[in-house]
Motif scaffolding. Structure first.
Motif, mmCIF file in Angstrom:
data_model
loop_
_atom_site.group_PDB
_atom_site.id
_atom_site.type_symbol
_atom_site.label_atom_id
_atom_site.label_comp_id
_atom_site.label_asym_id
_atom_site.label_seq_id
_atom_site.Cartn_x
_atom_site.Cartn_y
_atom_site.Cartn_z
ATOM 1 N N GLU A 1 0.883 -1.246 0.040
ATOM 2 C CA GLU A 1 0.115 0.021 -0.075
ATOM 3 C C GLU A 1 0.931 1.230 0.039
ATOM 4 O OE1 GLU A 1 -3.108 2.538 -0.269
ATOM 5 O OE2 GLU A 1 -2.977 0.492 -0.448
ATOM 6 N N ASP A 2 1.920 1.009 0.536
ATOM 7 C CA ASP A 2 2.867 2.166 0.643
ATOM 8 C C ASP A 2 3.362 2.667 -0.909
ATOM 9 O OD1 ASP A 2 3.016 2.564 3.240
ATOM 10 O OD2 ASP A 2 4.725 1.417 3.544
ATOM 11 N N VAL A 3 3.583 1.858 -1.793
ATOM 12 C CA VAL A 3 3.652 1.987 -3.045
ATOM 13 C C VAL A 3 2.491 2.403 -3.937
ATOM 14 C CG1 VAL A 3 4.523 0.961 -5.287
ATOM 15 C CG2 VAL A 3 5.609 0.460 -3.475
ATOM 16 N N ALA A 4 1.345 1.512 -3.594
ATOM 17 C CA ALA A 4 -0.067 2.014 -4.176
ATOM 18 C C ALA A 4 -0.285 3.436 -4.120
ATOM 19 C CB ALA A 4 -1.055 0.959 -3.717
ATOM 20 N N ARG A 5 -0.222 4.006 -2.905
ATOM 21 C CA ARG A 5 -0.762 5.301 -2.552
ATOM 22 C C ARG A 5 -0.024 6.415 -3.657
ATOM 23 N NH1 ARG A 5 -0.864 3.845 2.658
ATOM 24 N NH2 ARG A 5 1.237 4.444 3.153
ATOM 25 N N PRO A 6 1.165 6.521 -3.709
ATOM 26 C CA PRO A 6 1.882 7.410 -4.953
ATOM 27 C C PRO A 6 1.644 6.993 -6.248
ATOM 28 C CG PRO A 6 3.578 5.983 -3.644
ATOM 29 C CD PRO A 6 2.401 6.042 -3.048
ATOM 30 N N MET A 7 1.354 5.613 -6.245
ATOM 31 C CA MET A 7 1.176 5.096 -7.871
ATOM 32 C C MET A 7 -0.139 5.476 -8.234
ATOM 33 S SD MET A 7 3.295 3.625 -9.775
ATOM 34 C CE MET A 7 2.448 3.080 -10.893
#
Length: 216
Positions: free
Chosen positions: A116-122
């Motif tokens: 989710e840490d990657v999903a947010r900025p993606m």
């Protein structure tokens, strides 16, 4: 090892982005350590975190800096061509092999499914690209190049699916003849034009000429 002597903060950031793009594209998100990126850039972990708050933030920043920028380059260098012609030029290059940085989007999308840490900025990154494409669609509709009844959001989503899917279905998995692909794109673009448009006749010669020219 902190900031390199004689190197500005902006230059350090660029070194980190370049090292990150190379590492993520070759080893993937999970297989890349922050320490490896810092070492490749010649800085300490602390210096890296002074610029980027997390590995996820660094991944998306590297994608913004070193991901495919073909559309922006075409608009900068070939302002005389219509929006639909420029979008078609981008589409013709989709089945071709990319350099290592061209696969950054694959690593980012895979990581976003798991983290989710990657999903947010993606989500922000993909949303920005979708809105940029939707803006081009609206401009093409205002100029009479595309049917005004089409949904700009739906068409921009279609373009994103093609672009991101092409990074997954690489030429070594499935190759397609470039002339056949260009002919298909010409038909698709013509079908998106207003009913009274002559897009099929005006696009085909431009597509053929561009196909013989510089690759995207």
């Amino acid at each position: 090892m902190g900031r390199i002597a004689g190197v500005t903060a902006a230059e350090t950031r660029e070194r980190l982005l370049g090292a990150a793009a190379e590492a993520f594209a070759r080893r993937g998100y999970d297989g890349t350590r922050v320490a490896d990126i810092a070492a490749a850039a010649g800085v300490s972990n602390g210096a890296l975190y002074a610029h980027f708050g997390s590995k996820a933030e660094l991944l998306v920043a590297a994608l913004r800096a070193h991901g495919p920028q073909l559309l922006a380059k075409l608009f900068a260098t070939d302002r005389g061509r219509s929006i639909t012609e420029l979008l078609a030029a981008v589409g013709r290059g989709l089945p071709r092999r990319r350099d290592a940085h061209g696969y950054l989007i694959v690593e980012a999308l895979v990581a976003a499914r798991r983290d989710e840490d990657v999903a947010r900025p993606m989500r922000d990154y993909v949303g920005e690209r979708a809105e940029r494409l939707a803006g081009l669609v609206r401009a093409a509709q205002d100029g009479g190049e595309l049917d005004g009844a089409l949904s700009p959001d739906a068409l921009s989503h279609f373009c994103l699916l093609l672009a991101m899917g092409s990074a997954l279905v690489t030429p070594d998995l499935h190759a397609v003849d470039e002339e056949e692909w260009a002919a298909l794109l010409t038909r698709v673009v013509a079908a998106l034009a207003p009913a009274d448009s002559t897009a099929a006749q005006t696009l085909a010669p431009a597509d053929t000429a561009a196909q013989r020219g510089a690759p995207p």
